[in-house]
Scaffold this active site. Structure first.
Site, PDB file in Angstrom:
ATOM      1  N   SER A 133       0.882  -1.175   0.000  1.00  0.00           N
ATOM      2  CA  SER A 133       0.000   0.000   0.000  1.00  0.00           C
ATOM      3  C   SER A 133       0.909   1.212   0.000  1.00  0.00           C
ATOM      4  O   SER A 133       2.058   1.114   0.455  1.00  0.00           O
ATOM      5  CB  SER A 133      -0.842   0.010   1.275  1.00  0.00           C
ATOM      6  OG  SER A 133      -1.540   1.227   1.403  1.00  0.00           O
ATOM      7  N   TYR A 146      -2.725  -1.391  10.956  1.00  0.00           N
ATOM      8  CA  TYR A 146      -2.707  -1.704   9.515  1.00  0.00           C
ATOM      9  C   TYR A 146      -1.391  -1.214   8.897  1.00  0.00           C
ATOM     10  O   TYR A 146      -0.711  -1.957   8.191  1.00  0.00           O
ATOM     11  CB  TYR A 146      -3.912  -1.052   8.826  1.00  0.00           C
ATOM     12  CG  TYR A 146      -3.925  -1.208   7.321  1.00  0.00           C
ATOM     13  CD1 TYR A 146      -4.228  -2.430   6.720  1.00  0.00           C
ATOM     14  CD2 TYR A 146      -3.630  -0.127   6.480  1.00  0.00           C
ATOM     15  CE1 TYR A 146      -4.241  -2.572   5.333  1.00  0.00           C
ATOM     16  CE2 TYR A 146      -3.655  -0.268   5.098  1.00  0.00           C
ATOM     17  CZ  TYR A 146      -3.952  -1.481   4.527  1.00  0.00           C
ATOM     18  OH  TYR A 146      -3.958  -1.624   3.160  1.00  0.00           O
TER      19      TYR A 146
HETATM   20  N1  LIG Z   1      -8.575  -0.599  -1.524  1.00  0.00           N
HETATM   21  C1  LIG Z   1      -7.564   0.187  -1.239  1.00  0.00           C
HETATM   22  O1  LIG Z   1      -7.689   1.429  -1.191  1.00  0.00           O
HETATM   23  C2  LIG Z   1      -6.192  -0.418  -0.995  1.00  0.00           C
HETATM   24  C3  LIG Z   1      -5.097   0.454  -1.012  1.00  0.00           C
HETATM   25  C4  LIG Z   1      -3.832  -0.073  -0.788  1.00  0.00           C
HETATM   26  C5  LIG Z   1      -3.653  -1.423  -0.574  1.00  0.00           C
HETATM   27  N2  LIG Z   1      -4.735  -2.245  -0.563  1.00  0.00           N
HETATM   28  C6  LIG Z   1      -4.484  -3.674  -0.322  1.00  0.00           C
HETATM   29  O2  LIG Z   1      -5.028  -4.416  -1.392  1.00  0.00           O
HETATM   30  C7  LIG Z   1      -5.287  -5.746  -0.972  1.00  0.00           C
HETATM   31  C8  LIG Z   1      -6.639  -6.184  -1.497  1.00  0.00           C
HETATM   32  O3  LIG Z   1      -7.631  -5.375  -0.916  1.00  0.00           O
HETATM   33  P1  LIG Z   1      -8.898  -4.836  -1.716  1.00  0.00           P
HETATM   34  O4  LIG Z   1      -8.808  -3.351  -1.703  1.00  0.00           O
HETATM   35  O5  LIG Z   1      -9.083  -5.548  -2.999  1.00  0.00           O
HETATM   36  O6  LIG Z   1     -10.043  -5.204  -0.653  1.00  0.00           O
HETATM   37  P2  LIG Z   1     -11.165  -6.359  -0.666  1.00  0.00           P
HETATM   38  O7  LIG Z   1     -12.069  -6.161  -1.822  1.00  0.00           O
HETATM   39  O8  LIG Z   1     -11.742  -6.307   0.714  1.00  0.00           O
HETATM   40  O9  LIG Z   1     -10.343  -7.700  -0.878  1.00  0.00           O
HETATM   41  C9  LIG Z   1      -9.608  -8.306   0.150  1.00  0.00           C
HETATM   42  C10 LIG Z   1      -9.414  -9.759  -0.187  1.00  0.00           C
HETATM   43  O10 LIG Z   1      -8.576 -10.365   0.822  1.00  0.00           O
HETATM   44  C11 LIG Z   1      -9.188 -11.587   1.190  1.00  0.00           C
HETATM   45  N3  LIG Z   1      -8.767 -12.075   2.507  1.00  0.00           N
HETATM   46  C12 LIG Z   1      -8.893 -11.498   3.724  1.00  0.00           C
HETATM   47  N4  LIG Z   1      -8.391 -12.306   4.670  1.00  0.00           N
HETATM   48  C13 LIG Z   1      -7.942 -13.430   4.037  1.00  0.00           C
HETATM   49  C14 LIG Z   1      -7.318 -14.632   4.450  1.00  0.00           C
HETATM   50  N5  LIG Z   1      -7.069 -14.900   5.751  1.00  0.00           N
HETATM   51  N6  LIG Z   1      -6.970 -15.550   3.504  1.00  0.00           N
HETATM   52  C15 LIG Z   1      -7.227 -15.333   2.206  1.00  0.00           C
HETATM   53  N7  LIG Z   1      -7.851 -14.229   1.748  1.00  0.00           N
HETATM   54  C16 LIG Z   1      -8.179 -13.292   2.655  1.00  0.00           C
HETATM   55  C17 LIG Z   1     -10.677 -11.302   1.120  1.00  0.00           C
HETATM   56  O11 LIG Z   1     -11.368 -12.539   1.078  1.00  0.00           O
HETATM   57  P3  LIG Z   1     -12.845 -12.795   1.673  1.00  0.00           P
HETATM   58  O12 LIG Z   1     -13.776 -12.472   0.536  1.00  0.00           O
HETATM   59  O13 LIG Z   1     -12.824 -14.230   2.053  1.00  0.00           O
HETATM   60  O14 LIG Z   1     -13.020 -11.874   2.850  1.00  0.00           O
HETATM   61  C18 LIG Z   1     -10.729 -10.546  -0.198  1.00  0.00           C
HETATM   62  O15 LIG Z   1     -10.673 -11.426  -1.283  1.00  0.00           O
HETATM   63  C19 LIG Z   1      -5.163  -5.742   0.563  1.00  0.00           C
HETATM   64  O16 LIG Z   1      -3.931  -6.327   0.934  1.00  0.00           O
HETATM   65  C20 LIG Z   1      -5.170  -4.254   0.901  1.00  0.00           C
HETATM   66  O17 LIG Z   1      -4.455  -3.988   2.085  1.00  0.00           O
HETATM   67  C21 LIG Z   1      -5.998  -1.773  -0.780  1.00  0.00           C
END
Ligand SMILES: NC(=O)c1ccc[n+]([C@@H]2O[C@H](COP(=O)([O-])OP(=O)(O)OC[C@H]3O[C@@H](n4cnc5c(N)ncnc54)[C@H](OP(=O)(O)O)[C@@H]3O)[C@@H](O)[C@H]2O)c1
Length: 270
Positions: A133, A146
């Site tokens: 991130s 986080y």
């Molecule tokens: N959105 C942003 O603004 C942003 C910015 C910077 C970085 N990120 C990073 O991007 C990554 C993806 O996030 P996203 O934004 O796409 O959010 P998201 O739509 O909430 O996706 C998160 C994913 O992680 C999975 N997950 C959570 N715990 C898990 C576990 N124990 N084992 C396997 N899968 C697990 C969730 O699965 P379930 O469906 O089973 O819950 C979901 O598929 C994260 O690492 C986040 O920190 C996001």
């Protein structure tokens, strides 16, 4: 032969968008998720196969890696993407909540990385891309735990890239800014009476910033670029706010940067 990418957290958001992006460009995709019932939309893509994987369950990681190699004949790129955010006043967070955040965001990435390394080392090639991130290189209020997981990942991956270069294993990190996904809906918000003047307003100001977040496919496009980049470049920035924020973080004195964050996130707090 088509290349293969192995993705964690592919049920929603960036993981799902990246699965589709790669499949549409001729890659085989192992879209892994805790519950494959959530992968219905991905089933229509012939190049995508679903695997059950929870990053805190090492047996599920091994099974998914073995299953991917059996199905596609190998793995070229791993995308460590799964993660979520514990948000709020640190004092109000329980040790269990903090441990779970680290188990998922940090130890989960280490589990997947540890499981795939012997395979990549033996074939003397491979790429591991980790979704950290912009919050792995700077901080905002309420995200102390986080951020500490994402800073841990940045340090882990930066150090790891030295020792793995000899095996032709490329380590890459993606630093997204604000991205429109399920992320904001899956935030675990924690608060406490002592923080009532601060947490709700600062949290709302942070959520307001998501209104102009970039779509998930911009991250998928950057992951695609990183996956095909044969150089040993480590960091890739993408999405709203990321490039400018990280540039300012590097260039301006801490006190100026912190004042800017306070002006934005603490707006309306008396
Ligand atoms: N959105 C942003 O603004 C942003 C910015 C910077 C970085 N990120 C990073 O991007 C990554 C993806 O996030 P996203 O934004 O796409 O959010 P998201 O739509 O909430 O996706 C998160 C994913 O992680 C999975 N997950 C959570 N715990 C898990 C576990 N124990 N084992 C396997 N899968 C697990 C969730 O699965 P379930 O469906 O089973 O819950 C979901 O598929 C994260 O690492 C986040 O920190 C996001």
């Amino acid at each position: 032969m088509a290349h293969t990418i192995f993705i964690t957290g592919a049920s929603t958001g960036i993981g799902k968008a990246t699965s589709i992006y790669f499949a549409e460009r001729g890659w085989n995709v192992a879209a892994t998720m805790r519950s494959i019932d959530k992968g219905t939309d991905l089933k229509k893509y012939p190049r995508i196969k679903l695997f059950t994987l929870d990053v805190i369950n090492e047996a599920s990681i091994k099974e998914a890696i073995d299953g991917t190699i059996a199905a596609f004949g190998g793995i070229d790129v791993v995308f460590n993407n799964a993660g979520y955010a514990l948000v709020g006043a640190f004092e109000a967070m329980t040790p269990e909540q903090v441990k779970k955040q680290f188990e998922t965001n940090v130890f989960g990435v280490m589990n997947v990385t540890r499981a795939v390394l012997p395979y990549f080392r033996k074939k003397n090639v491979g790429t591991i891309i980790t979704n950290t991130s912009m919050g792995g290189l700077l901080t905002f209020p309420l995200y102390s735990v986080y951020h500490s997981t994402k800073w841990a990942l940045e340090g882990f991956m930066e150090s790891l890239h030295y020792e793995l270069r000899q095996f032709n294993i490329r380590i890459k990190t993606i630093e997204p800014g604000l991205i429109k996904t399920e992320f904001e809906n899956s935030l675990h918000l924690v608060t406490d009476d002592a923080y009532q003047k601060y947490v709700p307003i600062a949290h709302q100001n942070m959520l307001d910033a998501y209104r102009t977040a970039s779509p998930a496919h911009v991250v998928a496009k950057k992951v695609f670029k990183a996956a095909r980049d044969k150089s040993f470049k480590l960091r890739y920035t993408v999405g709203r706010g990321a490039f400018l924020s990280l540039l300012l973080r590097r260039l301006v004195p801490n006190s100026w940067f912190f004042a800017g964050v306070r002006r934005t996130v603490e707006r309306g707090i008396q």
